[in-house]
Structure formats: C-alpha cells, structure tokens
Design a protein around this motif. Structure first.
Motif, short mmCIF file in Angstrom:
data_model
loop_
_atom_site.label_atom_id
_atom_site.label_comp_id
_atom_site.label_asym_id
_atom_site.label_seq_id
_atom_site.Cartn_x
_atom_site.Cartn_y
_atom_site.Cartn_z
N GLY A 14 0.82 -1.21 0.00
CA GLY A 14 0.00 0.00 0.00
C GLY A 14 0.85 1.26 0.00
N GLY A 15 1.95 1.23 0.75
CA GLY A 15 2.86 2.37 0.73
C GLY A 15 3.46 2.61 -0.64
N GLU A 16 3.88 1.53 -1.30
CA GLU A 16 4.42 1.67 -2.66
C GLU A 16 3.36 2.19 -3.62
N MET A 17 2.12 1.77 -3.46
CA MET A 17 1.05 2.25 -4.31
C MET A 17 0.88 3.76 -4.16
N LEU A 18 0.92 4.25 -2.93
CA LEU A 18 0.77 5.68 -2.70
C LEU A 18 1.96 6.46 -3.26
N TYR A 19 3.17 5.91 -3.18
CA TYR A 19 4.33 6.56 -3.80
C TYR A 19 4.10 6.77 -5.30
N ILE A 20 3.66 5.69 -5.96
CA ILE A 20 3.49 5.73 -7.42
C ILE A 20 2.37 6.69 -7.80
N LEU A 21 1.25 6.62 -7.09
CA LEU A 21 0.12 7.50 -7.41
C LEU A 21 0.50 8.96 -7.19
N ASP A 22 1.22 9.25 -6.12
CA ASP A 22 1.65 10.62 -5.87
C ASP A 22 2.52 11.13 -7.02
N GLN A 23 3.43 10.29 -7.50
CA GLN A 23 4.30 10.71 -8.60
C GLN A 23 3.51 10.96 -9.88
N ARG A 24 2.56 10.07 -10.18
CA ARG A 24 1.78 10.22 -11.41
C ARG A 24 0.79 11.38 -11.32
N LEU A 25 0.24 11.62 -10.16
CA LEU A 25 -0.66 12.77 -10.00
C LEU A 25 0.09 14.07 -10.27
N ARG A 26 1.34 14.13 -9.81
CA ARG A 26 2.15 15.33 -10.08
C ARG A 26 2.56 15.39 -11.54
N ALA A 27 2.93 14.26 -12.12
CA ALA A 27 3.39 14.24 -13.51
C ALA A 27 2.29 14.64 -14.48
N GLN A 28 1.04 14.28 -14.16
CA GLN A 28 -0.09 14.63 -15.04
C GLN A 28 -0.73 15.96 -14.67
N ASN A 29 -0.10 16.69 -13.75
CA ASN A 29 -0.58 18.02 -13.37
C ASN A 29 -2.04 18.01 -12.91
N ILE A 30 -2.40 16.99 -12.15
CA ILE A 30 -3.74 16.94 -11.57
C ILE A 30 -3.85 18.07 -10.55
#
Length: 380
Positions: A14-30
């Motif tokens: 779950g921690g790794e999932m949150l790391y990845i989602l945080d990175q992609r949310l920033r990368a896609q300028n959400i």
C-alpha cells in the motif's frame, strides 16, 4: 509459512502504491485539491481501524489474485480511475519494489523498519489531515505491539513467507535496470558491499577456540566484498531514524518508470502455467470473502460538482492499451468482479453486511471508508 505476514505485505504494498500514485498525480498536473483528495481517501481506507483489526489476526496470506483484487478496489476508493493497463503496471511496480526491499534487508527483522519507512512517508502525504494521521499512528502502535516481541527466528519465517509469495514475479522495471540492480531476465542483483546486519562483524576473520573457550588462533581470509559495520540499529519507535533507506520513496524525483514482462528461459519450465485441473480447496472460501468485499466496498461517485478523472501510468493512451492487450495470460490476474447482490437469498449474512455498507452521500471528512475492506477478512 508465517501467519503474521499479511499485515506487513498489505501495508508495504500500500505504501508503494501511494508513492506511485503521488508521482503520477504530479506528472499529469492533476489539480492539487483533487490529488490531495485521492491520497487522503485511499489512505483513510487503508488504515481503517476495524479493517486493520481483522488484518492483524493470525492468518495465511491471500492468493495473488485475491490480493490484487484488494488493491484494485483500494485504488478506486476515491474519484480517480485507472484502466486495466495502468492498474497492471501499478501492481507490477508495487510488488517488484517491495520484493527488492525484502531481498536487501540486512536481517529479517529489518522488514519492520522497511514498513516504518513506508508509514513515515504516508504520514507526510496526509500531514494536513489530523484524523487520518491518527489512524496511521494507531497502526504504528499496533505494529510495535505485535511485532516488537517476535524472535529473530519468527522474523526469518516472515521473510521466507514473503519471498515465497514473490518468487515467480520477475517484472523488469526501468529504474532498477538503469541502476543495474536488476538483470534483463527480471532477477535482482544482490550487492557484495555495504553495511552488514546490526550486531554482526564484518567478514574476513576466523577465530578458533580451545575446549576452555579461550581464543587460540586467528586466520584472515579474502571475502570478495566491501562491507562495513552498521552505524546504528535503526529506531523501532513511533518516531526516529530507521537506519536504512529501504522502503523510502524512490519516486520522489519525477521520472518515468516503465515495466516490461520478462520471458522465461527456454530451457526452464514455466512455473506460472495455466490453472491445474486439481481443485483448489480454498477457492470457495476465497470467493466468499471477495464477495463480502464487493458487497461493502465504497466507490466514490464521480457525478456532481466534483467529477472524477482518469490517471494513466503510461506516456500515452496507446501505450496503455498495447500493454493491456499484450500482457501474458500467466500474469493476468483477471480481477474478480462479484455482484454480491445476486446472493441475497443464498446468504443472509452477506445481505446484512451489504445493507450496513450501503453507499450514501459522503460527508466532507469520512475516515470510515476502510470498513468497506473489513468484510473481506471474515472468511479466512
């Protein structure tokens, strides 16, 4: 197999999932408010007190398909949506990252420090939501209570159980390949340098004793590595220096991370072949507990003033579609979609649970979403 492995597996993935989602949310300028809502909703669901109370009960690990189903539903516990290709990639990155961390733990007990690193980072994600921070702190205390008194042998059994779970997973990850810690066949490269486990000596010396316990001779040997003594054990308290970087956020600097399915060597039989004709004695129980999850899982409605959005873990939509179409069958977990409402007459208990978790309009701050996962635990 250790019956104390499931909480560590669930929390670290779950921690790794949150790391990845945080990175992609920033990368896609959400937008920041939507990204914050996604992180808060998923974290609140993960750390629901009642659900984790069931999770910490001694029990065997779920199958890979069942665990994948949990994270599929967890990733959609907010206004964000993932297509199949992106969900596959997300799960691949999660599992390979934690597998690498387990392999590199200097001693079995350090898997707990890896867990604490994940939880420390998660608290930073939701630092502006005190109610959710409290949920994470309560999980910290539970981990200290349950695992603080385990012996080295019990931690070794936990580590062995985790490695058995991961042993057939050989997904190539670009960040690991670039750092030369993973081979082209998807297997990791273990280092021959760095700190030795806390409380042990650097190799290179053999000491011999007589029958009185007196040292009588020393012999040095070349050990072919570059090891050093560990500087500290690492803190197993709520706060403190964990003493190792395993489990910290390797996506903190925005960079694209790709995954590639590794082909099995031609001279070796595939261990992930099609299902054996022999029936699985746990299949019924697993389907039952998945049905209870599906009946209670709360999915955020995307209509109204706060529409949902789709997150893509690939560079383009075409890459995402191609990845989903070309994924090997042995790695396609085919997440089970159970319509639990169809079982009301056959299972009155399931109907009662569904009624308790019926989705209504959500209050502004809701930390009980994890109750939706709680029903999944009852059948194992």
């Amino acid at each position: 197999m250790s019956v104390r492995t499931l909480p560590l597996l669930f929390l670290n993935l779950g921690g790794e999932m949150l790391y990845i989602l945080d990175q992609r949310l920033r990368a896609q300028n959400i937008p920041a408010d939507k990204a914050r809502k996604v992180m808060n909703d998923i974290t609140s669901t993960m750390f629901n007190k009642k659900f984790l109370g069931e999770l910490f009960k001694p029990q065997e690990l779920y199958s890979k398909k069942a665990l994948r189903t949990v994270y599929d539903r967890l990733a959609h516990a907010s206004i964000m949506r993932l297509n199949q290709g992106s969900m596959d990639k997300l799960y691949d990155l999660m599992t390979m990252a934690f597998k690498y961390q387990v392999l590199l733990c200097p001693r079995p007990k350090d898997v707990l420090l890896v867990t604490f690193n994940h939880l420390d980072a998660i608290k930073d994600f939701i630092r502006d939501s005190p109610l959710i921070v409290k949920q994470v702190d309560e999980t910290f205390q539970k981990l200290i209570e349950v695992y603080g008194c385990l012996s080295a042998g019990e931690f070794q059994l936990i580590r062995q159980t985790l490695l058995i779970f991961f042993q057939d997973m050989h997904i190539r990850v670009s960040i690991f390949l670039k750092d030369k810690v993973q081979n082209s066949n998807g297997r990791f490269v273990l280092p021959t340098s760095g700190p030795v486990p806390w409380g042990t000596d650097v190799p290179g010396l053999i000491r011999m004793f007589n029958n009185k316990g007196e040292e009588v001779k020393r012999v040095e040997f070349k050990y072919g590595g570059n090891y050093v003594s560990a500087k500290s054990e690492g803190s197993f308290d709520l706060y403190g220096d964990r003493g190792l970087t395993l489990g910290t956020n390797m996506y903190s600097m925005s960079q694209p991370v790709e995954t590639h399915v590794s082909e099995a060597p031609k001279n070796l039989p595939l261990n992930t072949s099609k299902a054996s004709p022999a029936p699985n004695p746990l299949a019924k129980e697993e389907l039952n507990f998945l049905a209870r999850l599906m009946g209670g899982m709360e999915i955020k409605k995307t209509s109204g003033p706060e529409p949902g959005f789709r997150l893509n873990l690939f560079t383009t939509d075409e890459e995402e579609e191609h990845a989903a179409l070309t994924r090997p069958e042995e790695l396609s977990y085919q997440v089970i979609n159970i319509q639990a409402a169809q079982d009301q007459q056959r299972n009155e208990e399931l109907s009662r649970i569904m009624g308790e978790f019926e989705v209504h309009d959500q209050p502004p701050q809701n930390t009980s979403k994890g109750d939706d996962l709680l029903a999944m635990m009852d059948e194992l």
